[in-house]
Motif scaffolding. Structure first.
Motif, PDB file in Angstrom:
ATOM      1  N   ASP A 138       0.872  -1.175   0.000  1.00  0.00           N
ATOM      2  CA  ASP A 138       0.000   0.000   0.000  1.00  0.00           C
ATOM      3  C   ASP A 138       0.909   1.225   0.000  1.00  0.00           C
ATOM      4  O   ASP A 138       1.792   1.347   0.857  1.00  0.00           O
ATOM      5  CB  ASP A 138      -0.890  -0.017   1.244  1.00  0.00           C
ATOM      6  N   ILE A 139       0.704   2.130  -0.954  1.00  0.00           N
ATOM      7  CA  ILE A 139       1.646   3.222  -1.191  1.00  0.00           C
ATOM      8  C   ILE A 139       0.940   4.579  -1.154  1.00  0.00           C
ATOM      9  O   ILE A 139      -0.157   4.734  -1.684  1.00  0.00           O
ATOM     10  CB  ILE A 139       2.337   3.056  -2.562  1.00  0.00           C
ATOM     11  N   LEU A 140       1.593   5.550  -0.517  1.00  0.00           N
ATOM     12  CA  LEU A 140       1.193   6.956  -0.613  1.00  0.00           C
ATOM     13  C   LEU A 140       2.313   7.730  -1.298  1.00  0.00           C
ATOM     14  O   LEU A 140       3.481   7.550  -0.951  1.00  0.00           O
ATOM     15  CB  LEU A 140       0.959   7.561   0.771  1.00  0.00           C
ATOM     16  N   VAL A 141       1.941   8.586  -2.243  1.00  0.00           N
ATOM     17  CA  VAL A 141       2.927   9.420  -2.933  1.00  0.00           C
ATOM     18  C   VAL A 141       2.451  10.866  -2.936  1.00  0.00           C
ATOM     19  O   VAL A 141       1.310  11.153  -3.311  1.00  0.00           O
ATOM     20  CB  VAL A 141       3.152   8.939  -4.381  1.00  0.00           C
ATOM     21  N   GLY A 142       3.324  11.758  -2.499  1.00  0.00           N
ATOM     22  CA  GLY A 142       3.058  13.192  -2.559  1.00  0.00           C
ATOM     23  C   GLY A 142       3.992  13.843  -3.567  1.00  0.00           C
ATOM     24  O   GLY A 142       5.208  13.611  -3.538  1.00  0.00           O
ATOM     25  N   THR A 143       3.419  14.649  -4.452  1.00  0.00           N
ATOM     26  CA  THR A 143       4.189  15.252  -5.542  1.00  0.00           C
ATOM     27  C   THR A 143       3.990  16.763  -5.566  1.00  0.00           C
ATOM     28  O   THR A 143       2.872  17.252  -5.367  1.00  0.00           O
ATOM     29  CB  THR A 143       3.740  14.676  -6.902  1.00  0.00           C
ATOM     30  N   ILE A 144       5.065  17.481  -5.779  1.00  0.00           N
ATOM     31  CA  ILE A 144       4.988  18.906  -6.113  1.00  0.00           C
ATOM     32  C   ILE A 144       5.541  19.041  -7.522  1.00  0.00           C
ATOM     33  O   ILE A 144       6.739  18.872  -7.760  1.00  0.00           O
ATOM     34  CB  ILE A 144       5.786  19.774  -5.133  1.00  0.00           C
ATOM     35  N   LYS A 145       4.659  19.310  -8.474  1.00  0.00           N
ATOM     36  CA  LYS A 145       5.024  19.410  -9.879  1.00  0.00           C
ATOM     37  C   LYS A 145       4.677  20.810 -10.372  1.00  0.00           C
ATOM     38  O   LYS A 145       3.511  21.178 -10.427  1.00  0.00           O
ATOM     39  CB  LYS A 145       4.286  18.358 -10.708  1.00  0.00           C
ATOM     40  N   ASN A 146       5.702  21.580 -10.685  1.00  0.00           N
ATOM     41  CA  ASN A 146       5.499  22.975 -11.117  1.00  0.00           C
ATOM     42  C   ASN A 146       4.615  23.731 -10.127  1.00  0.00           C
ATOM     43  O   ASN A 146       3.666  24.413 -10.493  1.00  0.00           O
ATOM     44  CB  ASN A 146       4.896  23.005 -12.515  1.00  0.00           C
ATOM     45  N   ASN A 147       4.942  23.569  -8.837  1.00  0.00           N
ATOM     46  CA  ASN A 147       4.258  24.249  -7.719  1.00  0.00           C
ATOM     47  C   ASN A 147       2.821  23.761  -7.492  1.00  0.00           C
ATOM     48  O   ASN A 147       2.080  24.390  -6.739  1.00  0.00           O
ATOM     49  CB  ASN A 147       4.257  25.770  -7.908  1.00  0.00           C
ATOM     50  N   LYS A 148       2.421  22.662  -8.102  1.00  0.00           N
ATOM     51  CA  LYS A 148       1.100  22.077  -7.886  1.00  0.00           C
ATOM     52  C   LYS A 148       1.243  20.795  -7.071  1.00  0.00           C
ATOM     53  O   LYS A 148       2.052  19.925  -7.408  1.00  0.00           O
ATOM     54  CB  LYS A 148       0.401  21.777  -9.212  1.00  0.00           C
ATOM     55  N   ILE A 149       0.421  20.692  -6.010  1.00  0.00           N
ATOM     56  CA  ILE A 149       0.481  19.542  -5.118  1.00  0.00           C
ATOM     57  C   ILE A 149      -0.455  18.451  -5.620  1.00  0.00           C
ATOM     58  O   ILE A 149      -1.569  18.714  -6.068  1.00  0.00           O
ATOM     59  CB  ILE A 149       0.046  19.936  -3.688  1.00  0.00           C
ATOM     60  N   SER A 150      -0.014  17.194  -5.505  1.00  0.00           N
ATOM     61  CA  SER A 150      -0.908  16.063  -5.716  1.00  0.00           C
ATOM     62  C   SER A 150      -0.558  14.964  -4.726  1.00  0.00           C
ATOM     63  O   SER A 150       0.612  14.796  -4.354  1.00  0.00           O
ATOM     64  CB  SER A 150      -0.845  15.546  -7.153  1.00  0.00           C
ATOM     65  N   ILE A 151      -1.579  14.234  -4.293  1.00  0.00           N
ATOM     66  CA  ILE A 151      -1.404  13.121  -3.362  1.00  0.00           C
ATOM     67  C   ILE A 151      -2.146  11.920  -3.933  1.00  0.00           C
ATOM     68  O   ILE A 151      -3.322  12.031  -4.297  1.00  0.00           O
ATOM     69  CB  ILE A 151      -1.936  13.464  -1.959  1.00  0.00           C
ATOM     70  N   HIS A 152      -1.464  10.786  -4.034  1.00  0.00           N
ATOM     71  CA  HIS A 152      -2.076   9.578  -4.589  1.00  0.00           C
ATOM     72  C   HIS A 152      -1.842   8.383  -3.677  1.00  0.00           C
ATOM     73  O   HIS A 152      -0.786   8.268  -3.041  1.00  0.00           O
ATOM     74  CB  HIS A 152      -1.496   9.269  -5.970  1.00  0.00           C
ATOM     75  N   ASN A 153      -2.834   7.511  -3.637  1.00  0.00           N
ATOM     76  CA  ASN A 153      -2.726   6.225  -2.963  1.00  0.00           C
ATOM     77  C   ASN A 153      -2.776   5.130  -4.028  1.00  0.00           C
ATOM     78  O   ASN A 153      -3.665   5.135  -4.880  1.00  0.00           O
ATOM     79  CB  ASN A 153      -3.874   6.067  -1.968  1.00  0.00           C
ATOM     80  N   ILE A 154      -1.819   4.219  -3.990  1.00  0.00           N
ATOM     81  CA  ILE A 154      -1.781   3.120  -4.953  1.00  0.00           C
ATOM     82  C   ILE A 154      -1.894   1.819  -4.181  1.00  0.00           C
ATOM     83  O   ILE A 154      -1.059   1.505  -3.314  1.00  0.00           O
ATOM     84  CB  ILE A 154      -0.486   3.133  -5.791  1.00  0.00           C
ATOM     85  N   ASN A 155      -2.947   1.064  -4.483  1.00  0.00           N
ATOM     86  CA  ASN A 155      -3.198  -0.193  -3.800  1.00  0.00           C
ATOM     87  C   ASN A 155      -3.957  -1.121  -4.733  1.00  0.00           C
ATOM     88  O   ASN A 155      -4.859  -0.676  -5.449  1.00  0.00           O
ATOM     89  CB  ASN A 155      -3.995   0.051  -2.510  1.00  0.00           C
ATOM     90  N   SER A 156      -3.602  -2.406  -4.735  1.00  0.00           N
ATOM     91  CA  SER A 156      -4.285  -3.413  -5.554  1.00  0.00           C
ATOM     92  C   SER A 156      -4.330  -3.011  -7.028  1.00  0.00           C
ATOM     93  O   SER A 156      -5.357  -3.175  -7.699  1.00  0.00           O
ATOM     94  CB  SER A 156      -5.701  -3.666  -5.024  1.00  0.00           C
ATOM     95  N   SER A 157      -3.231  -2.444  -7.509  1.00  0.00           N
ATOM     96  CA  SER A 157      -3.078  -2.036  -8.912  1.00  0.00           C
ATOM     97  C   SER A 157      -4.027  -0.917  -9.322  1.00  0.00           C
ATOM     98  O   SER A 157      -4.308  -0.738 -10.512  1.00  0.00           O
ATOM     99  CB  SER A 157      -3.261  -3.241  -9.854  1.00  0.00           C
ATOM    100  N   VAL A 158      -4.521  -0.162  -8.355  1.00  0.00           N
ATOM    101  CA  VAL A 158      -5.418   0.956  -8.634  1.00  0.00           C
ATOM    102  C   VAL A 158      -4.864   2.209  -7.967  1.00  0.00           C
ATOM    103  O   VAL A 158      -4.447   2.173  -6.807  1.00  0.00           O
ATOM    104  CB  VAL A 158      -6.851   0.679  -8.108  1.00  0.00           C
ATOM    105  N   GLY A 159      -4.854   3.315  -8.710  1.00  0.00           N
ATOM    106  CA  GLY A 159      -4.415   4.586  -8.161  1.00  0.00           C
ATOM    107  C   GLY A 159      -5.592   5.474  -7.831  1.00  0.00           C
ATOM    108  O   GLY A 159      -6.522   5.611  -8.622  1.00  0.00           O
TER     109      GLY A 159
END
Length: 265
Positions: A138-159
């Motif tokens: 079970d994965i959590l990923v936080g991204t700052i891309k060009n000053n934009k925040i995104s948070i994703h959870n990846i589990n069971s091959s689904v994001g």
């Protein structure tokens, strides 16, 4: 057996993410041991982008996932959202190659997958390996891309895109942490200090759950004047906020007693 939390904060001149995991590592699926090694993964950083992650489940599977993700992002950062799930499936394919087909002397051929699925024995073995990853990664990923925040959870091959709600929680303590953040009024538009405090309250509350350790890491990441800043919250601050959380719990109990005394039956 763990807790992992990523939260978004917003201030007048910046946005950022806060990552809060415990330090409990699980061995053989049942043994939890606190370590001095942080679970926060710095996956990728360049001048305009940064990617951090936290994993829950099997240590080897988590390590494999982040290795696959690093390789994919380094080759093509713009497709990062696709890479989040693709890297998860890379772990599954690796399992199938190494533990199902390899021992049988069969080469992996995704184009002709029916060669495996038409054989009931091989199909059941593949299905078992898929479920092994789904149940232990079970994965959590936080991204700052060009000053934009995104948070994703990846589990069971689904994001799942959690950016709108502003936070994600994983691990055995996730229900306690989720309830705390909602109950105390977390908002992704709150400032850094407020989000940090609520995130720590959520982490401390999650320690009531099986397998969540007391040792805590907190990393704050944001962009300041075009440069990424990463700050580690010190133990003294963690101790002071933990004491405030204890005071909050005691106050709630006192209010329950006051309410009980109002009952006249």
């Amino acid at each position: 057996m763990t807790i992992g939390i990523i939260l978004k904060f917003k201030e007048s001149n910046r946005e950022g993410i806060i990552l809060i995991p415990d330090r409990t590592y699980t061995y053989q699926g049942i043994i939890g041991v606190e370590s001095d090694v942080s679970k926060v993964e710095n996956i990728y950083t360049d001048n305009c982008n940064v990617v951090y992650g936290i994993g829950s489940g099997s240590g080897p599977l988590i390590t494999a996932y982040f290795n696959f993700l690093r390789a994919r992002i380094s080759a093509d950062f713009e497709r990062i959202i696709d890479h989040l799930v693709d890297s998860y499936n890379d772990v599954i394919v690796q399992k199938i190659k190494n533990y199902v087909l390899g021992p049988l002397g069969i080469l992996y051929d995704p184009v002709n997958v029916e060669n495996y699925t038409n054989n009931p024995t091989i199909f059941n073995m593949i299905n078992a390996r898929v479920n092994e990853v789904w149940n232990n990664l079970d994965i959590l990923v936080g991204t700052i891309k060009n000053n934009k925040i995104s948070i994703h959870n990846i589990n069971s091959s689904v994001g799942a895109d959690l950016t709108t709600q502003g936070f994600g929680v994983i691990g055995t303590g996730s229900n306690s942490a989720l309830w705390t953040l909602i109950h105390l009024g977390y908002s992704p538009n709150s400032d850094m200090k407020t989000v940090l405090t609520l995130g720590l309250f959520a982490k401390f509350q999650s320690e009531e759950s099986h397998g969540v350790g007391e040792a805590t890491d907190v990393i704050v990441v944001y962009s300041d004047k075009g440069k990424f800043v990463s700050k580690v919250v010190d133990e003294n601050t963690l101790t002071k906020i933990r004491e405030k959380h204890k005071e909050l719990i005691n106050l709630q109990r006192e209010k329950v007693k006051e309410a009980v005394n109002l009952v006249d039956l």
